[in-house]
Motif scaffolding. Sequence first.
Motif, PDB file in Angstrom:
ATOM      1  N   UNK A  99       0.850  -1.182   0.000  1.00  0.00           N
ATOM      2  CA  UNK A  99       0.000   0.000   0.000  1.00  0.00           C
ATOM      3  C   UNK A  99       0.891   1.239   0.000  1.00  0.00           C
ATOM      4  N   UNK A 100       0.567   2.199  -0.845  1.00  0.00           N
ATOM      5  CA  UNK A 100       1.394   3.398  -0.959  1.00  0.00           C
ATOM      6  C   UNK A 100       0.980   4.422   0.097  1.00  0.00           C
ATOM      7  N   UNK A 101       1.218   4.056   1.350  1.00  0.00           N
ATOM      8  CA  UNK A 101       0.899   4.935   2.463  1.00  0.00           C
ATOM      9  C   UNK A 101       1.611   4.450   3.713  1.00  0.00           C
ATOM     10  N   UNK A 102       1.467   5.187   4.803  1.00  0.00           N
ATOM     11  CA  UNK A 102       2.134   4.853   6.060  1.00  0.00           C
ATOM     12  C   UNK A 102       1.418   3.710   6.769  1.00  0.00           C
ATOM     13  N   UNK A 103       2.134   3.045   7.674  1.00  0.00           N
ATOM     14  CA  UNK A 103       1.569   1.901   8.391  1.00  0.00           C
ATOM     15  C   UNK A 103       0.332   2.294   9.201  1.00  0.00           C
ATOM     16  N   UNK A 104       0.362   3.476   9.826  1.00  0.00           N
ATOM     17  CA  UNK A 104      -0.770   3.901  10.642  1.00  0.00           C
ATOM     18  C   UNK A 104      -2.037   4.076   9.839  1.00  0.00           C
ATOM     19  N   UNK A 105      -1.909   4.542   8.595  1.00  0.00           N
ATOM     20  CA  UNK A 105      -3.078   4.702   7.730  1.00  0.00           C
ATOM     21  C   UNK A 105      -3.668   3.339   7.386  1.00  0.00           C
ATOM     22  N   UNK A 106      -2.817   2.355   7.104  1.00  0.00           N
ATOM     23  CA  UNK A 106      -3.301   1.000   6.843  1.00  0.00           C
ATOM     24  C   UNK A 106      -3.943   0.425   8.107  1.00  0.00           C
ATOM     25  N   UNK A 107      -3.298   0.660   9.240  1.00  0.00           N
ATOM     26  CA  UNK A 107      -3.792   0.192  10.537  1.00  0.00           C
ATOM     27  C   UNK A 107      -5.217   0.701  10.786  1.00  0.00           C
ATOM     28  N   UNK A 108      -5.422   2.005  10.565  1.00  0.00           N
ATOM     29  CA  UNK A 108      -6.754   2.579  10.716  1.00  0.00           C
ATOM     30  C   UNK A 108      -7.707   2.023   9.667  1.00  0.00           C
ATOM     31  N   UNK A 109      -7.200   1.854   8.437  1.00  0.00           N
ATOM     32  CA  UNK A 109      -8.043   1.366   7.350  1.00  0.00           C
ATOM     33  C   UNK A 109      -8.576  -0.032   7.605  1.00  0.00           C
ATOM     34  N   UNK A 110      -7.755  -0.908   8.175  1.00  0.00           N
ATOM     35  CA  UNK A 110      -8.198  -2.274   8.478  1.00  0.00           C
ATOM     36  C   UNK A 110      -9.332  -2.240   9.497  1.00  0.00           C
ATOM     37  N   UNK A 111      -9.199  -1.400  10.512  1.00  0.00           N
ATOM     38  CA  UNK A 111     -10.239  -1.325  11.536  1.00  0.00           C
ATOM     39  C   UNK A 111     -11.538  -0.732  10.980  1.00  0.00           C
ATOM     40  N   UNK A 112     -11.419   0.290  10.130  1.00  0.00           N
ATOM     41  CA  UNK A 112     -12.609   0.893   9.535  1.00  0.00           C
ATOM     42  C   UNK A 112     -13.277  -0.072   8.557  1.00  0.00           C
ATOM     43  N   UNK A 113     -12.476  -0.811   7.793  1.00  0.00           N
ATOM     44  CA  UNK A 113     -13.013  -1.824   6.881  1.00  0.00           C
ATOM     45  C   UNK A 113     -13.747  -2.908   7.659  1.00  0.00           C
ATOM     46  N   UNK A 163       6.754  -1.062   7.413  1.00  0.00           N
ATOM     47  CA  UNK A 163       7.048   0.150   6.649  1.00  0.00           C
ATOM     48  C   UNK A 163       8.293  -0.059   5.796  1.00  0.00           C
ATOM     49  N   UNK A 164       8.117  -0.053   4.487  1.00  0.00           N
ATOM     50  CA  UNK A 164       9.267  -0.094   3.578  1.00  0.00           C
ATOM     51  C   UNK A 164       9.944   1.279   3.591  1.00  0.00           C
ATOM     52  N   UNK A 165       9.133   2.335   3.582  1.00  0.00           N
ATOM     53  CA  UNK A 165       9.582   3.708   3.820  1.00  0.00           C
ATOM     54  C   UNK A 165       8.379   4.485   4.330  1.00  0.00           C
ATOM     55  N   UNK A 166       8.457   5.830   4.389  1.00  0.00           N
ATOM     56  CA  UNK A 166       7.344   6.587   4.969  1.00  0.00           C
ATOM     57  C   UNK A 166       6.124   6.651   4.062  1.00  0.00           C
ATOM     58  N   UNK A 167       6.219   6.104   2.840  1.00  0.00           N
ATOM     59  CA  UNK A 167       5.078   6.176   1.928  1.00  0.00           C
ATOM     60  C   UNK A 167       4.689   4.826   1.327  1.00  0.00           C
ATOM     61  N   UNK A 168       5.316   3.743   1.761  1.00  0.00           N
ATOM     62  CA  UNK A 168       4.956   2.406   1.270  1.00  0.00           C
ATOM     63  C   UNK A 168       4.957   1.423   2.440  1.00  0.00           C
ATOM     64  N   UNK A 169       3.877   0.648   2.545  1.00  0.00           N
ATOM     65  CA  UNK A 169       3.736  -0.355   3.594  1.00  0.00           C
ATOM     66  C   UNK A 169       3.516  -1.725   2.969  1.00  0.00           C
ATOM     67  N   UNK A 170       4.264  -2.720   3.456  1.00  0.00           N
ATOM     68  CA  UNK A 170       4.043  -4.111   3.050  1.00  0.00           C
ATOM     69  C   UNK A 170       3.033  -4.725   4.034  1.00  0.00           C
ATOM     70  N   UNK A 197      10.985   6.518  12.377  1.00  0.00           N
ATOM     71  CA  UNK A 197      11.440   5.162  12.680  1.00  0.00           C
ATOM     72  C   UNK A 197      12.546   4.732  11.722  1.00  0.00           C
ATOM     73  N   UNK A 198      12.380   5.027  10.444  1.00  0.00           N
ATOM     74  CA  UNK A 198      13.379   4.644   9.451  1.00  0.00           C
ATOM     75  C   UNK A 198      14.691   5.406   9.626  1.00  0.00           C
ATOM     76  N   UNK A 199      14.607   6.627  10.158  1.00  0.00           N
ATOM     77  CA  UNK A 199      15.803   7.456  10.310  1.00  0.00           C
ATOM     78  C   UNK A 199      16.279   7.515  11.758  1.00  0.00           C
ATOM     79  N   UNK A 200      15.740   6.626  12.605  1.00  0.00           N
ATOM     80  CA  UNK A 200      16.159   6.515  14.008  1.00  0.00           C
ATOM     81  C   UNK A 200      16.069   7.864  14.723  1.00  0.00           C
ATOM     82  N   UNK A 201      14.914   8.530  14.547  1.00  0.00           N
ATOM     83  CA  UNK A 201      14.655   9.810  15.192  1.00  0.00           C
ATOM     84  C   UNK A 201      13.606   9.598  16.281  1.00  0.00           C
TER      85      UNK A 201
END
Length: 305
Positions: free
Chosen positions: A36-50, A92-99, A267-271
């Motif tokens: 999915x071309x989005x952040x993990x949190x967006x997918x996380x919310x999407x699964x619950x809303x679905x 998170x593959x990066x800040x805009x793609x989630x596996x 998370x990806x940049x250890x910040x």
Amino acid sequence: MKIRKKIIIGLSISLSVFLVWYLFVKEADYCISFKAKTATGTVFQGIQEWSATQSKSNNEHYTIIEKRNFDLIKQEMKTANSEFEYTWELNAINDSVTKVNVGIKETSHSLYNRITAPFFSTNFKVEQLKKVKDLKSGLEEHLKKFKVKIEGEGVSKEVFVAYLPLKSVLQEKAQNMIMTDSDITGFLYQNKIAIIDKPYVEITNWDLDKETIDFNYCFPIAKNTKIIPNDLVKFKTIPAMKGLKATYYGNFRTSDRAWFALLDYAKKHDIKLKLLPLEQFLANPFNGGEELSWETKIIIPFETK
């Protein structure tokens, strides 16, 4: 011959171990993956809303039995005739793609599904593929309604505000702002206090497990404003802060999508971030217009030692 025999025995043992694991130990009967071309949190919310939508439309009852923000949701789903377990793992593959990997188990037909799924298009396999495809399609439609631009490190400005302290579940932040908008703007108008900039939302507590927030709905006013005591409206200075910044384009109801993108980036940049986002809404939703043109500036402060 002895070497050949050893090879055969070794392969047989390996195959036997694999079959025991696959048929009796492995948690899922069938696994499906997609990106999915989005952040993990967006997918996380999407699964619950679905899941909530499925419960209403298909008479399926979903219960979360385990979750870990924002990379794991384990659900139990019951229908009139069957019971399933869904284990969603988000990476998170990066800040805009989630596996996304989902493992599916049907409690009453688990062994049959494991034997047949790799080889045949059974009803179980077809139905589960359709479910995940529907989720993915719905998620893709949702992603067309907003954009997030990560801007990296930055600093917000200090601002003096009149504000209302509010509480909400994360998904209802915007509704709470709308419902209370007349309370604070009416107070400022009645007391001839001028609003000098666009409104802010200052998150003061974010409970990830309960998905609730405490926040201040703020309107910038002049620093020399005479403070008028009121049971609802309060006054304070929001200090300047250093943090990660993003610009969100879309309906304010889902501005948290930018929060999730910033968290994946960090998370990806250890910040290390303090989970207290600050938002400034640069458009007025009461004026209508194309939602993708509504702009929100967001910063999440760095964690300080």
